[in-house]
Motif scaffolding. Structure first.
Motif, PDB file in Angstrom:
ATOM      1  N   GLN A 204      43.963 -24.848  -4.995  1.00 31.26           N
ATOM      2  CA  GLN A 204      43.137 -24.155  -4.015  1.00 31.26           C
ATOM      3  C   GLN A 204      43.744 -22.813  -3.624  1.00 31.26           C
ATOM      4  O   GLN A 204      43.035 -21.821  -3.484  1.00 31.26           O
ATOM      5  CB  GLN A 204      42.970 -25.023  -2.761  1.00 31.26           C
TER       6      GLN A 204
ATOM      7  N   SER B 178      44.527 -34.264  -0.351  1.00 28.67           N
ATOM      8  CA  SER B 178      44.994 -32.882  -0.251  1.00 28.67           C
ATOM      9  C   SER B 178      46.513 -32.873  -0.154  1.00 28.67           C
ATOM     10  O   SER B 178      47.108 -33.677   0.587  1.00 28.67           O
ATOM     11  CB  SER B 178      44.404 -32.189   0.980  1.00 28.67           C
TER      12      SER B 178
ATOM     13  N   THR C 256      41.591 -35.268  -6.846  1.00 28.96           N
ATOM     14  CA  THR C 256      40.456 -36.187  -6.901  1.00 28.96           C
ATOM     15  C   THR C 256      40.731 -37.263  -7.941  1.00 28.96           C
ATOM     16  O   THR C 256      41.429 -37.033  -8.932  1.00 28.96           O
ATOM     17  CB  THR C 256      39.150 -35.449  -7.261  1.00 28.96           C
TER      18      THR C 256
ATOM     19  N   ASP D 167      39.610 -38.600  -2.612  1.00 26.67           N
ATOM     20  CA  ASP D 167      39.918 -37.181  -2.429  1.00 26.67           C
ATOM     21  C   ASP D 167      41.195 -37.085  -1.606  1.00 26.67           C
ATOM     22  O   ASP D 167      41.301 -37.676  -0.528  1.00 26.67           O
ATOM     23  CB  ASP D 167      38.787 -36.445  -1.696  1.00 26.67           C
TER      24      ASP D 167
ATOM     25  N   GLU E  15      38.679 -40.807  -9.831  1.00 26.09           N
ATOM     26  CA  GLU E  15      37.562 -41.740 -10.002  1.00 26.09           C
ATOM     27  C   GLU E  15      38.061 -42.870 -10.884  1.00 26.09           C
ATOM     28  O   GLU E  15      38.520 -42.646 -12.013  1.00 26.09           O
ATOM     29  CB  GLU E  15      36.357 -41.044 -10.635  1.00 26.09           C
TER      30      GLU E  15
ATOM     31  N   ASP F 217      43.965 -29.768  -4.064  1.00 22.77           N
ATOM     32  CA  ASP F 217      43.016 -30.847  -3.814  1.00 22.77           C
ATOM     33  C   ASP F 217      43.065 -31.802  -4.999  1.00 22.77           C
ATOM     34  O   ASP F 217      42.867 -31.389  -6.153  1.00 22.77           O
ATOM     35  CB  ASP F 217      41.590 -30.300  -3.651  1.00 22.77           C
TER      36      ASP F 217
END
Length: 344
Positions: free
Chosen positions: A274, A185, A150, A183, A152, A148
């Protein structure tokens, strides 16, 4: 423990056949599906506790098989019987998945010879493809990661507009606050887990078709070499992270468009593991003699893709550049002639 698969017809040792996807007997030609192979024909020989260099005994001829600690499948050096070392494939060293070989040795040899003929800048003797010293089929340990990602991001974007009124040119700049929270994957990102294998070589063998991932069963290894992993999934994750972060960064850039300039004031990217799958990938290792040197190549045992650095012919490189220079000169001379000039 040494595991050998005996033919129910004639008792010979069976090996996994890449073309049919079955256990195949080289003596009588019998083929059995791995899922239904009779257990009474699986011979297991108990061996002593594992040491760094370990001795096993071939069930066929009684010869001693000496292996390195990481070996999980090999051949008897005396009678050639394929053996699987089952105790090295249990517990934490039990693979979750495997991609079986689809390219047979004969197909691999033919594909490699065809590949050598494509080398425009390789020496003439290299291109005949008949200098294969050894071709070894082996299952290389990999980790496949589900990740995963992420991000910002904060940035300042500008849009610049120029217009003219009379003799005066005006430049107008608008400023915008830009923010992105993303986000993403990524599934099944591979990393080679063998210390012996060249990471760059293994990376170039990709991609593999993950639709053909199978639940691991030991008979897939019969007739091939195989090794267990040297690095666990935690040890390799930083390498996988370094692969993924540039993709996330590129995705971020793709979402920020329509601005004249973009200046980032904050950018935080994270890749979080993950899940990791211990997997075996099929690889043909090709050892090739040329000019008293051994050159190593690798072939994807599923797709037939070949990677490696062939030798380069200095004479062919010179001729290639000379041809380009001559062609360029001829074009320029033609242009000069049409325009009425002279090119010396």
């Amino acid at each position: 423990m040494v595991v050998q698969y005996k033919c129910p017809n004639c008792g010979s040792d069976m090996a996994f056949d890449a073309e049919s996807g079955t256990l195949s007997c080289p003596n009588c030609g019998r083929q059995d599906r791995i899922e239904t192979f009779p257990e009474e024909n699986i011979e297991q020989t108990v061996s002593p506790e594992e040491t760094e260099a370990k001795e096993y005994h071939c069930e066929n001829c009684g010869a001693v098989i000496v292996t390195a600690a990481e070996t999980t499948a090999t051949h008897c050096s005396f009678c050639g019987a394929p053996v699987v070392l089952s105790e090295r494939l249990t517990g934490e060293f039990a693979p979750a998945k495997v991609i079986p070989f689809k390219i047979s040795k004969e197909e691999a040899v033919a594909a490699f010879r065809k590949w050598t003929r494509n080398g425009r800048l390789t020496p003439r003797g290299f291109m005949n493809g008949d200098r294969i010293k050894k071709m070894t089929g082996m299952y290389v340990p990999f980790w496949l990661y589900d990740i995963d990602g992420t991000a910002e991001v904060a940035a300042i974007g500008t849009r610049v507009n120029q217009y003219q009124r009379g003799d005066t040119i005006y430049t107008e700049t608008d400023f915008y606050d830009v923010y992105r929270g993303i986000d993403l994957s990524y599934l099944k990102v591979p990393a080679d887990a063998s210390e012996k294998m060249d990471d760059e070589l293994m990376d170039k063998l990709e991609p593999y078709d993950y639709q053909e991932l199978m639940d691991f069963r030991m008979p897939y290894l019969a007739g091939y070499l195989a090794e267990k992993y040297d690095y666990d999934d935690d040890a390799l994750f930083s390498r996988v992270e370094s692969k993924i972060v540039p993709y996330i960064d590129s995705y971020i850039s793709g979402t920020i468009s329509g601005y004249s300039t973009v200046s980032y004031t904050n950018k935080q990217i994270q890749a979080n593991k993950q899940k990791a799958y211990y997997t075996l990938f099929p690889v043909w290792m090709v050892y090739y003699d040329f000019e008293n040197k051994e050159h190593t190549f690798a072939m994807n045992g599923q797709t037939g893709k070949v990677v490696g650095k062939p030798p380069i012919s200095g004479g062919k490189v010179f001729a290639w550049f000379a041809g380009i220079a001559a062609g360029t000169f001829a074009v320029l001379k033609g242009i000069a002639y049409v325009m009425g000039g002279v090119l010396w």
